[in-house]
Enzyme design. Structure first.
Site, short mmCIF file in Angstrom:
data_model
loop_
_atom_site.label_atom_id
_atom_site.label_comp_id
_atom_site.label_asym_id
_atom_site.label_seq_id
_atom_site.Cartn_x
_atom_site.Cartn_y
_atom_site.Cartn_z
N CYS A 1 -11.21 -1.18 -3.81
CA CYS A 1 -10.60 0.10 -4.16
C CYS A 1 -11.35 0.78 -5.29
O CYS A 1 -10.94 1.85 -5.73
CB CYS A 1 -9.14 -0.09 -4.53
SG CYS A 1 -8.90 -1.13 -5.98
N GLN B 1 0.83 -1.19 0.00
CA GLN B 1 0.00 0.00 0.00
C GLN B 1 0.87 1.26 0.00
O GLN B 1 1.84 1.35 0.74
CB GLN B 1 -0.92 0.01 1.22
CG GLN B 1 -1.99 -1.08 1.19
CD GLN B 1 -3.05 -0.83 0.14
OE1 GLN B 1 -3.18 0.27 -0.40
NE2 GLN B 1 -3.83 -1.86 -0.17
N ASP C 1 -9.79 -9.20 -0.99
CA ASP C 1 -9.21 -7.90 -1.33
C ASP C 1 -8.84 -7.91 -2.81
O ASP C 1 -7.66 -7.93 -3.18
CB ASP C 1 -7.99 -7.63 -0.45
CG ASP C 1 -7.44 -6.22 -0.61
OD1 ASP C 1 -8.07 -5.42 -1.33
OD2 ASP C 1 -6.39 -5.93 -0.03
N TYR D 1 -6.95 -13.24 -2.74
CA TYR D 1 -6.17 -12.08 -3.20
C TYR D 1 -5.33 -11.56 -2.03
O TYR D 1 -5.36 -10.38 -1.68
CB TYR D 1 -7.08 -10.98 -3.73
CG TYR D 1 -8.20 -11.43 -4.62
CD1 TYR D 1 -8.00 -11.68 -5.98
CD2 TYR D 1 -9.49 -11.63 -4.11
CE1 TYR D 1 -9.04 -12.10 -6.80
CE2 TYR D 1 -10.54 -12.05 -4.90
CZ TYR D 1 -10.32 -12.29 -6.25
OH TYR D 1 -11.36 -12.71 -7.05
N GLU E 1 -3.30 -16.36 -3.57
CA GLU E 1 -2.78 -15.17 -4.25
C GLU E 1 -2.23 -15.58 -5.60
O GLU E 1 -1.58 -16.61 -5.73
CB GLU E 1 -1.69 -14.52 -3.39
CG GLU E 1 -0.78 -13.54 -4.08
CD GLU E 1 -1.52 -12.37 -4.70
OE1 GLU E 1 -1.14 -11.97 -5.83
OE2 GLU E 1 -2.47 -11.86 -4.08
#
Length: 468
Positions: free
Chosen positions: A425, A286, A398, A329, A350
């Site tokens: 997001c 991030q 996510d 994810y 992932e």
């Protein structure tokens, strides 16, 4: 979003009008993507034009930048009637005709969060439908969801120093990417273009990156050729690194011996102390310096209590131990580590093998964690969500900007966890994914929106759903 790609291809060149065309526009509400809805002053009921660098309620002179059968776009180049929320841009080079990535820097920071609140509410209603909009509104206490500032913005906006207040939201990015132009000078792409422009002093970057002089110093041009990609990383532990076409350099421009960086996340508010991560220098993390801690706090609280905010530190140790979590994810393990540290049994999936390798190094020694590499799919959800013969108690997702999608969401619902924690997001993707979850028998219990990307139109939303 923990699986956003570390590298992105430049956007395709916009289809521009053959000749410069200027129009007078009355500007309406914000639209998803950093634009406002506008119409020409002489035709208030006419065709919609999506205008950038404007504010709701303004009258502007704009130049058309794109005209297709589906969409018209324009940039405001002269403000004829200004909004009270307009301020001197903190990044002038991101204005009309400039670089992408700072499209709201002319908007007062508090008004940026109002802008994002409107966009979230609009996407939930228009894309998700009335049931989604109503469910989120009820979970938010009967009002539209507020978009919250992160701690550094709170401190800056409360400062007694006028300059500190004016620069709130700058100096927060710990990662950035640049591209070399035909002369080998590093810059940023113009909005929706492959053209590389000078971005100026990089005001959104943390001081450790801004002080490198990436766009000014010949030191960096010596390592570049036209089209070279530069990535700068300022980790929370150690000195910054610069990667040029994959070569790792120190802040002095010498070859670096390390390809990994250390990140520390303060999870003391959850009773977990400091969490330490090992991440490849070019891996995803991030970008806002406060974002990892803010997201860890919100997601872990959501898993444990059903609310992404509030509560005390003791709740984690008291209530998460033994909970089984399927994490999709999962990136480099941002959420995997605190959940495991709190005593949960975690199975993660992932798509990036490098990110899974980072998570494996970070989580070495935790025998309650099972890390897997692969694409999120209905089959993967079914297989990984039942490794011990029973469905996971909680699923944490996510996904990347496009969302999880109907296949994955319906597979999660078919698995039947008592709780789903969805991190998004993109508000449009969030609205679609929430619609699928509500249709599959889940109820929105809590929601929180975080302004992790000040001076841009982006923000992050955490939603908690329980099975009814």
């Amino acid at each position: 979003m923990t699986t956003r790609p570390a590298r992105r291809s430049p956007r395709p060149e916009t289809t521009r009008p053959a000749a410069r065309e200027e129009v007078l526009l009355d500007v309406g509400a914000p639209a998803h993507g950093g634009h406002c809805v506008a119409r020409t002053t002489d035709d208030p009921d006419g065709r919609v034009i999506f205008v950038r660098h404007a504010l709701p309620g303004e009258r502007v002179r704009a130049v058309m930048t794109q005209k297709t059968s589906k969409i018209w776009r324009a940039d405001a180049i002269e403000i004829l009637s200004a909004s009270p929320d307009r301020v001197e841009p903190v990044w002038p080079q991101a204005g009309p005709g400039g670089v992408g990535g700072g499209e709201l820097s002319h908007v007062a920071l508090g008004a940026q969060r109002t802008w994002k609140r409107w966009v979230l509410a609009d996407c939930l209603r228009r894309i998700g439908g009335p049931d989604v909009a109503q469910a989120v509104t009820e979970a938010a206490g009967g009002t539209a969801v507020s978009v919250e500032p992160l701690p550094s913005e709170v401190r800056a906006e409360a400062s007694e120093d006028a300059r500190t207040r004016a620069l709130a939201g700058t100096g927060t990015r710990t990662r950035l990417a640049l591209t070399a132009d035909e002369r080998g000078r590093f810059g940023m792409h113009a909005f929706r273009s492959s053209t590389v422009l000078d971005p100026g002093r990089l005001p959104l970057a943390v001081a450790a990156i801004a002080d490198l002089g990436l766009t000014e110093r010949a030191l960096w041009r010596r390592h570049a050729r036209p089209g070279s990609r530069l990535e700068a990383v300022a980790p929370s532990v150690g000195e910054p690194l610069v990667l040029i076409d994959g070569r790792v350099l120190t802040a002095e421009g010498r070859a670096a011996s390390r390809r990994r960086v250390g990140e520390v996340v303060d999870a003391s508010g959850l009773g977990l102390g400091e969490l330490r991560y090992s991440v490849h220098a070019d891996g995803f993390w991030q970008v806002h310096k406060d974002a990892p801690a803010a997201l860890v706090d919100a997601v872990v609280r959501a898993v444990v209590t059903g609310s992404p905010s509030g509560g005390g530190a003791s709740l984690v140790a008291d209530r998460v131990a033994g909970t089984s979590v399927l994490e999709l994810y999962s990136g480099a393990g941002l959420f995997t580590l605190p959940l495991a540290a709190a005593g949960a049994r975690v199975v993660s999936l992932e798509g990036s093998a490098q990110a899974v390798g980072d998570a494996r190094r970070t989580l070495h020694g935790y025998d309650t964690v099972s890390l897997h590499t692969g694409r999120a799919s209905a089959r993967a959800v079914d297989e990984l969500g039942r490794l011990d013969g029973t469905p996971a108690d909680v699923v944490v997702l996510d996904p990347p900007r496009q969302g999880a999608g109907r296949e994955v969401i319906e597979a999660v619902a078919a698995l039947g966890p008592r709780r789903v924690v969805l991190v998004a997001c993109d508000p449009a993707a969030l609205a679609r994914d929430l619609g699928s979850l509500l249709h599959s028998g889940y109820t929105v219990r809590g929601v929180r929106a975080l302004d992790m990307f000040p001076h841009t139109h982006h923000f992050e939303t955490v939603v908690v759903l329980d099975r009814h």
